[in-house]
Design a protein around this motif. Structure first.
Motif, PDB file in Angstrom:
ATOM      1  N   ALA A  17      25.931  67.381  38.309  1.00  0.00           N
ATOM      2  CA  ALA A  17      25.105  66.381  39.006  1.00  0.00           C
ATOM      3  C   ALA A  17      24.432  65.446  38.007  1.00  0.00           C
ATOM      4  O   ALA A  17      24.366  64.229  38.219  1.00  0.00           O
ATOM      5  CB  ALA A  17      24.065  67.078  39.873  1.00  0.00           C
ATOM      6  N   ARG A  20      26.950  63.016  36.609  1.00  0.00           N
ATOM      7  CA  ARG A  20      27.283  61.947  37.562  1.00  0.00           C
ATOM      8  C   ARG A  20      26.086  61.010  37.818  1.00  0.00           C
ATOM      9  O   ARG A  20      26.226  59.968  38.430  1.00  0.00           O
ATOM     10  CB  ARG A  20      27.713  62.568  38.896  1.00  0.00           C
ATOM     11  N   ASP A  22      23.506  61.946  39.643  1.00  0.00           N
ATOM     12  CA  ASP A  22      23.015  62.251  40.984  1.00  0.00           C
ATOM     13  C   ASP A  22      21.702  63.043  40.846  1.00  0.00           C
ATOM     14  O   ASP A  22      21.683  64.281  40.914  1.00  0.00           O
ATOM     15  CB  ASP A  22      24.067  63.067  41.750  1.00  0.00           C
ATOM     16  N   ARG A  25      20.577  65.343  43.831  1.00  0.00           N
ATOM     17  CA  ARG A  25      21.277  66.635  43.886  1.00  0.00           C
ATOM     18  C   ARG A  25      20.801  67.556  42.768  1.00  0.00           C
ATOM     19  O   ARG A  25      20.635  68.771  42.974  1.00  0.00           O
ATOM     20  CB  ARG A  25      22.788  66.392  43.757  1.00  0.00           C
TER      21      ARG A  25
END
Length: 434
Positions: A17, A20, A22, A25
């Motif tokens: 996560a 990426r 994110d 998350r």
């Protein structure tokens, strides 16, 4: 074993996560790892610390923003209460009064606002003539002579008896206009320094007929046409031994000030008391109420009297002045230097030391002071020199001079003159950031 696998899997998902980008998350997975009781990896600890730092920073920013808003609101409220100096009006006063700063402390004035003072003076003379018309001529001259002899004690630094019915009237004739002229300029200096609120509570000690209130009222009249004064309100307390002065002062106020188109919204309260029999516990002055406590010309050369009066003044300062309040003092140059047993000369350092010593006796700390002078000199002119100077340079009392000539055979025309120290101070016991 299953828990180890699950925790390992969450950690791998957490890394993925972050890789990426994110963040939402990653935060969710960090919370799941924390709930499971598993130990954080070094990467998870680093991310946790980063979140805590960001949250702390956001909280600080919100607090800073909130405090900034509150500060702006308080500042705006304060500025709404204070009459902020209008540049054009200040220029108008300087021009009409011919104000000249000779040095940091010495301020010369050889002019006046004629549209205000001529009307005021003529109304005062009209009031006095009406009062005199009620008394038979022979009786009137006797009463006036008695009152004149009584009030002339002021010249010798003595307190008049004030026992004569026309003593207030003679005061109006001989001293009132010049004292109002001086107080007017004192209020202007306070206004120029942005210290004058639109709602102001004033205690005038040894108030006489209310000279301090008249000076402020005339000053506010002068401002008409320059700026709007929102809801100006004056609460004026007169502390005076002689109720005859209070009565005559209020009588003329109602006749003149309250008849103006732009009359001042003023509430008067009279406290008739002698400062030498003052009882702090039994007086009816409000506590922590006054924005300004004014003492004008009520100081004593006799040391015993001066100490006794000063002790009373200090009690009043301590109980009735607001924490943010000021003390305004008006004292004649000769008396200030005589109290210190020093001759007045052109010496700023000596003058400042004398002012500081004078205030120390009252438990006060200097904010600023000005020596208001007509001549521009700290050393007095001779009688002949001053007469010539006044005739050529100073504003005339056009209406009062004939009255004095009529009743006292006064040989000289009267002029508006100044020889006073205007001193603004704060109480040592109530010091705070201004």
């Amino acid at each position: 074993m299953n828990n180890l696998i699950v925790n390992w899997w969450r950690s791998q998902q957490f890394k993925l996560a972050l890789k990426r980008g994110d963040i939402r998350r990653a935060v969710q997975l960090l919370q799941e790892i924390q709930k499971s009781g598993a130990r954080f990896s070094w990467l998870e600890k680093l991310f946790r610390d980063k979140l805590q730092l960001e949250r702390s920073s956001q909280k600080d920013n919100r607090q800073t923003e909130t405090l900034s808003k509150e500060l702006i609101e308080v500042s705006q409220q304060k500025s709404n209460l204070i009459l902020m100096p209008d540049d054009e009006f200040v220029k108008y006063i300087y021009k009409n009064f011919n104000l000249i700063h000779h040095d940091e402390y010495k301020l010369q004035s050889t002019g006046i606002d004629e549209r205000i003072f001529d009307d005021f003076e003529s109304s005062l003379v009209e009031y006095l003539r009406e009062e005199f018309s009620k008394i038979p001529d022979k009786q009137l001259f006797i009463k006036l002579e008695d009152a004149l002899e009584d009030i002339n004690n002021l010249k010798n630094g003595q307190d008049p008896d004030y026992r004569f019915s026309l003593t207030p009237h003679v005061y109006f004739m001989k001293y009132f206009l010049e004292n109002v002229y001086c107080i007017y300029l004192a209020w202007f200096l306070i206004y120029q320094a942005a210290f004058l609120p639109s709602k102001v509570n004033i205690l005038d000690i040894a108030a006489g007929p209310g000279t301090v209130a008249y000076g402020l009222a005339l000053f506010l009249q002068s401002s008409s046409g320059f700026f709007h004064i929102p809801q100006m309100h004056i609460s004026y307390y007169s502390l005076e031994k002689q109720d005859a002065f209070q009565f005559r002062g209020l009588q003329f106020w109602r006749r003149y000030i309250e008849s103006r188109l732009n009359s001042v919204n003023a509430y008067f309260r009279f406290v008739t008391a002698d400062i030498f029999t003052w009882k702090t516990q039994s007086n009816n002055l409000p506590k922590d109420f006054f924005d300004f406590i004014v003492i004008s010309h009520c100081f004593f050369i006799d040391k015993t009297k001066r100490i006794e009066a000063n002790n009373t003044y200090k009690q009043i300062f301590a109980t009735s002045l607001k924490n943010s309040g000021y003390i305004l003092i008006i004292i004649q140059d000769k008396k200030l230097f005589k109290i210190s047993d020093v001759h007045q000369v052109e010496n700023q350092e000596q003058e400042k030391n004398i002012v500081d010593k004078f205030l120390a006796e009252l438990g006060l700390e200097l904010v600023w002071y000005k020596y208001l002078t007509s001549t521009g000199s700290r050393t007095p002119l001779s009688g002949v020199e001053f007469g010539k100077f006044a005739g050529e340079k100073l504003p005339k009392q056009l209406y009062m001079s004939p009255l004095l000539q009529q009743y006292f055979a006064h040989k000289y025309k009267l002029h508006y003159t100044l020889d006073d120290y205007v001193i603004l101070a704060i109480n040592n016991e109530k010091l705070q950031v201004k």
